[in-house]
Design a protein around this motif. Sequence first.
Motif, mmCIF file in Angstrom:
data_model
loop_
_atom_site.group_PDB
_atom_site.id
_atom_site.type_symbol
_atom_site.label_atom_id
_atom_site.label_comp_id
_atom_site.label_asym_id
_atom_site.label_seq_id
_atom_site.Cartn_x
_atom_site.Cartn_y
_atom_site.Cartn_z
ATOM 1 N N VAL A 158 17.737 -6.858 11.233
ATOM 2 C CA VAL A 158 17.191 -5.542 11.571
ATOM 3 C C VAL A 158 17.708 -5.122 12.945
ATOM 4 N N MET A 159 17.615 -6.007 13.938
ATOM 5 C CA MET A 159 18.076 -5.698 15.300
ATOM 6 C C MET A 159 19.542 -5.279 15.293
ATOM 7 N N ASP A 160 20.383 -6.048 14.618
ATOM 8 C CA ASP A 160 21.816 -5.746 14.605
ATOM 9 C C ASP A 160 22.130 -4.449 13.861
ATOM 10 N N ASN A 161 21.411 -4.175 12.771
ATOM 11 C CA ASN A 161 21.604 -2.920 12.049
ATOM 12 C C ASN A 161 21.240 -1.728 12.927
ATOM 13 N N VAL A 162 20.098 -1.820 13.609
ATOM 14 C CA VAL A 162 19.644 -0.708 14.452
ATOM 15 C C VAL A 162 20.578 -0.512 15.647
ATOM 16 N N ALA A 163 21.063 -1.604 16.226
ATOM 17 C CA ALA A 163 21.901 -1.544 17.436
ATOM 18 C C ALA A 163 23.377 -1.311 17.127
ATOM 19 N N PHE A 164 23.736 -1.152 15.862
ATOM 20 C CA PHE A 164 25.151 -1.083 15.494
ATOM 21 C C PHE A 164 25.910 0.011 16.250
ATOM 22 N N SER A 165 25.361 1.221 16.325
ATOM 23 C CA SER A 165 26.079 2.311 17.009
ATOM 24 C C SER A 165 26.272 1.999 18.490
ATOM 25 N N GLN A 166 25.314 1.295 19.075
ATOM 26 C CA GLN A 166 25.432 0.917 20.480
ATOM 27 C C GLN A 166 26.547 -0.126 20.665
ATOM 28 N N LYS A 167 26.707 -0.997 19.669
ATOM 29 C CA LYS A 167 27.788 -1.986 19.710
ATOM 30 C C LYS A 167 29.137 -1.279 19.627
ATOM 31 N N LYS A 174 29.790 1.638 20.612
ATOM 32 C CA LYS A 174 29.993 2.312 21.904
ATOM 33 C C LYS A 174 30.268 1.324 23.039
ATOM 34 N N LYS A 175 30.291 0.027 22.685
ATOM 35 C CA LYS A 175 30.568 -1.055 23.645
ATOM 36 C C LYS A 175 29.501 -1.171 24.745
ATOM 37 N N ILE A 176 28.262 -0.866 24.387
ATOM 38 C CA ILE A 176 27.130 -1.061 25.292
ATOM 39 C C ILE A 176 26.899 -2.573 25.392
ATOM 40 N N PRO A 177 26.664 -3.106 26.597
ATOM 41 C CA PRO A 177 26.415 -4.549 26.733
ATOM 42 C C PRO A 177 25.255 -5.005 25.839
ATOM 43 N N LYS A 178 25.360 -6.235 25.326
ATOM 44 C CA LYS A 178 24.427 -6.766 24.332
ATOM 45 C C LYS A 178 22.966 -6.663 24.775
ATOM 46 N N LYS A 179 22.663 -7.032 26.015
ATOM 47 C CA LYS A 179 21.278 -7.004 26.493
ATOM 48 C C LYS A 179 20.728 -5.569 26.500
ATOM 49 N N GLU A 180 21.545 -4.644 26.957
ATOM 50 C CA GLU A 180 21.124 -3.235 27.024
ATOM 51 C C GLU A 180 20.938 -2.647 25.631
ATOM 52 N N ARG A 181 21.876 -2.946 24.708
ATOM 53 C CA ARG A 181 21.728 -2.395 23.347
ATOM 54 C C ARG A 181 20.512 -2.979 22.639
ATOM 55 N N ALA A 182 20.183 -4.239 22.940
ATOM 56 C CA ALA A 182 18.978 -4.842 22.349
ATOM 57 C C ALA A 182 17.723 -4.132 22.854
ATOM 58 N N GLN A 183 17.711 -3.761 24.126
ATOM 59 C CA GLN A 183 16.559 -3.040 24.690
ATOM 60 C C GLN A 183 16.434 -1.656 24.055
ATOM 61 N N ILE A 184 17.558 -0.989 23.903
ATOM 62 C CA ILE A 184 17.555 0.349 23.295
ATOM 63 C C ILE A 184 17.074 0.251 21.843
ATOM 64 N N ALA A 185 17.638 -0.690 21.099
ATOM 65 C CA ALA A 185 17.271 -0.856 19.689
ATOM 66 C C ALA A 185 15.800 -1.241 19.549
ATOM 67 N N GLN A 186 15.307 -2.088 20.435
ATOM 68 C CA GLN A 186 13.913 -2.532 20.349
ATOM 69 C C GLN A 186 12.951 -1.360 20.465
ATOM 70 N N LYS A 187 13.307 -0.406 21.321
ATOM 71 C CA LYS A 187 12.466 0.782 21.492
ATOM 72 C C LYS A 187 12.276 1.509 20.154
ATOM 73 N N PHE A 188 13.348 1.630 19.379
ATOM 74 C CA PHE A 188 13.268 2.355 18.112
ATOM 75 C C PHE A 188 12.693 1.485 16.995
ATOM 76 N N ILE A 189 12.908 0.193 17.065
ATOM 77 C CA ILE A 189 12.279 -0.723 16.111
ATOM 78 C C ILE A 189 10.759 -0.648 16.272
ATOM 79 N N ASP A 190 10.305 -0.642 17.525
ATOM 80 C CA ASP A 190 8.870 -0.504 17.798
ATOM 81 C C ASP A 190 8.349 0.845 17.305
ATOM 82 N N LEU A 191 9.132 1.891 17.541
ATOM 83 C CA LEU A 191 8.718 3.246 17.185
ATOM 84 C C LEU A 191 8.462 3.395 15.683
ATOM 85 N N VAL A 192 9.279 2.731 14.862
ATOM 86 C CA VAL A 192 9.113 2.859 13.406
ATOM 87 C C VAL A 192 8.219 1.774 12.813
#
Length: 184
Positions: free
Chosen positions: A126-135, A137-155
Amino acid sequence: MMCMSRQECQEAALPVLAREYLQKGEAYFMEEKKTPVIRVKNLYKIYQVGTNKVYALNGVDFTMYRGEFCAIVGPSGSGKSTLLNMLAGLEPSDGTVFHNGKTVEMPEPSRAMVYQTMALFPWMTVMDNVAFSQKVKKIPKKERAQIAQKFIDLVGLTGFEKSFPIQLSGGMKQRVGIARAYCS
């Protein structure tokens, strides 16, 4: 359908927008309602099938405001998917589509599409699917995980970050798609 009170939103258990409504309150949405989020003017889409013209859309006009919900219904071939593709900027149109006051001419990051079929990567969590666009865009792994977590929590998928699509219900898969769209 539009939520008219906190109680109605809770009873309807509407994901994402209902939660936003509950967090920000009624006054926020009443103020935001004054500005259209989506406006469609005189939208046409004509397909040539042999010698016949098929009107998938024929002069469609509507306006949607923040906090409103809209259902697009019709028989197969009536232009529902065509309309959604035009709203996302994925398909050209005759007529005009506005998103937040700007003319929609092509896809852009402020809009995303959640498809009828769950287009999830089965080998990704789930984390990797949600963070795919951030990957991408070459966003660093820790930052993309934080961004993705926000939306995982939201849904409402907190606790399922390490799950694979095969381990999720259909509704949960759809929420992964929604979170991924928000994340992009």
